[in-house]
Design an enzyme around this catalytic site. Structure first.
Site, PDB file in Angstrom:
ATOM      1  N   SER A 187      39.915  29.957  41.019  1.00  0.00           N
ATOM      2  CA  SER A 187      40.529  30.317  39.746  1.00  0.00           C
ATOM      3  C   SER A 187      42.004  29.954  39.792  1.00  0.00           C
ATOM      4  O   SER A 187      42.594  29.822  40.871  1.00  0.00           O
ATOM      5  CB  SER A 187      40.365  31.824  39.502  1.00  0.00           C
ATOM      6  N   TYR A 200      41.487  40.678  42.450  1.00  0.00           N
ATOM      7  CA  TYR A 200      40.875  39.410  42.062  1.00  0.00           C
ATOM      8  C   TYR A 200      41.707  38.238  42.577  1.00  0.00           C
ATOM      9  O   TYR A 200      41.161  37.280  43.156  1.00  0.00           O
ATOM     10  CB  TYR A 200      40.757  39.353  40.537  1.00  0.00           C
TER      11      TYR A 200
END
Length: 320
Positions: A187, A200
């Site tokens: 990501s 995350y």
């Protein structure tokens, strides 16, 4: 190939410092120009017909869309997901699209023993995996101090540690034959910290670092036939980050899954090592590399990194 080329060009350790430095500068300029040309000109694509492709997190989101990209190619698809109904639905969609061979398994990728067990089952029933796509991921969407310890651990287990176990399970066969492809779906949050995504971001930074390190290990051991691709997209419109907004949609648009899947497929077929989406992410990474911390903070505020998660909702519980 790159590492082998550099190895052949090596000279005794006692080489004059000036010549050693000159060599590095010349090669650096050459490879920068090569990358620049490839960035703008079409690159020849390899054939992956006959390969066995394993996708984790294939029961929904980008995993399902990515699987459909492979459906029109003569490959064997192995689909993993903790959601058995979801992965069966993906298999049904693929068969409707004419996929040649589809095998689905229920797997909790955060469970090392389960990954190893099902990996052995895949080897017995399907054969060696030659393209491994680590895509499974979760997000809590909570501030760090509001996140339960169990959720933090689960995020790291699914988004990062699962990559360790799948590599351990499938990489040996690839290195033995010096053939394969490892795809890490990370990501943009694995490159730049985001307010409200501490666990995350940590997991995605770890996934990037792990994948890059293994890529170097492969080059150092002469296994240049095993290719690697690290994918770092901005928010994808799959439901995982429902509610999140982007401050400047022309610069940092929410990405559509079909677009992302096509870009990933192209990266695999052209052996692209890093894929950032959208292209503005390349500029942001360049700016981050030299801006002072306060300058980076101001830039983050400008792009809305402090408020991305303010309206986060995420997927509905039944879809998780």
């Amino acid at each position: 190939m790159l590492f082998n080329t550099i190895q052949k060009e090596q000279v005794p350790f006692s080489m004059n410092f000036l010549l050693e430095t000159l060599r590095v500068l010349v090669l650096s300029v050459y490879y920068i120009l090569e990358a620049f040309v490839k960035f703008f000109l079409p690159v020849g694509k390899k054939s992956i017909a006959g390969e066995t492709v394993l996708i984790t997190g294939a029961g929904s989101g980008i995993g399902r869309v990515m699987a459909t990209e492979f459906a029109g190619i003569d490959v064997t698809l192995v689909l993993w997901d903790i959601n058995l109904d979801g992965v069966k639905e993906t298999a049904r969609v693929l068969k409707e699209k004419g996929a040649r061979s589809v095998h689905c398994y229920q797997v909790d990728c955060s469970n090392r023993a389960e990954v190893y067990r099902v990996a052995e089952q895949v080897r017995q029933e399907v054969g060696d995996v030659t393209i491994l796509m680590n895509n499974a991921g979760i997000v809590t969407g909570k501030k760090f101090m509001d996140s339960a310890d169990g959720l933090v651990e689960k995020t790291l287990q699914v988004n990062a540690m699962a990559h360790f176990w799948t590599y351990k399970a499938f990489l040996p066969a690839m290195t033995e034959k010096n053939h394969g492809h490892l795809v890490c779906i990370s990501s943009s949050a694995g490159l730049i910290g985001v307010n409200g995504l501490a666990d995350y971001c940590a997991s995605k930074f770890a996934a990037v670092g792990f994948a890059e390190s293994v890529a170097l290990e492969l080059l150092a051991t002469g296994k240049d036939g095993v290719k690697t691709t690290i994918v770092c997209p901005y928010f994808i419109n799959t439901g995982m980050f429902d509610g999140c907004s982007t401050k400047w949609p022309r610069l940092l648009p929410l990405l559509e899954p079909e677009y992302v899947a096509k870009k990933i497929m192209n990266a695999i077929l052209t052996d692209q090592t890093f894929l950032l989406m959208p292209r503005s992410m390349y500029l942001l990474m360049f700016l981050k590399s030299f801006l002072p911390f306060k300058g980076a903070v101001i830039l983050g505020m400008y792009f809305g990194a402090f408020n991305f998660m303010d309206t986060f909702k995420g997927r509905k519980k039944k879809e998780n």
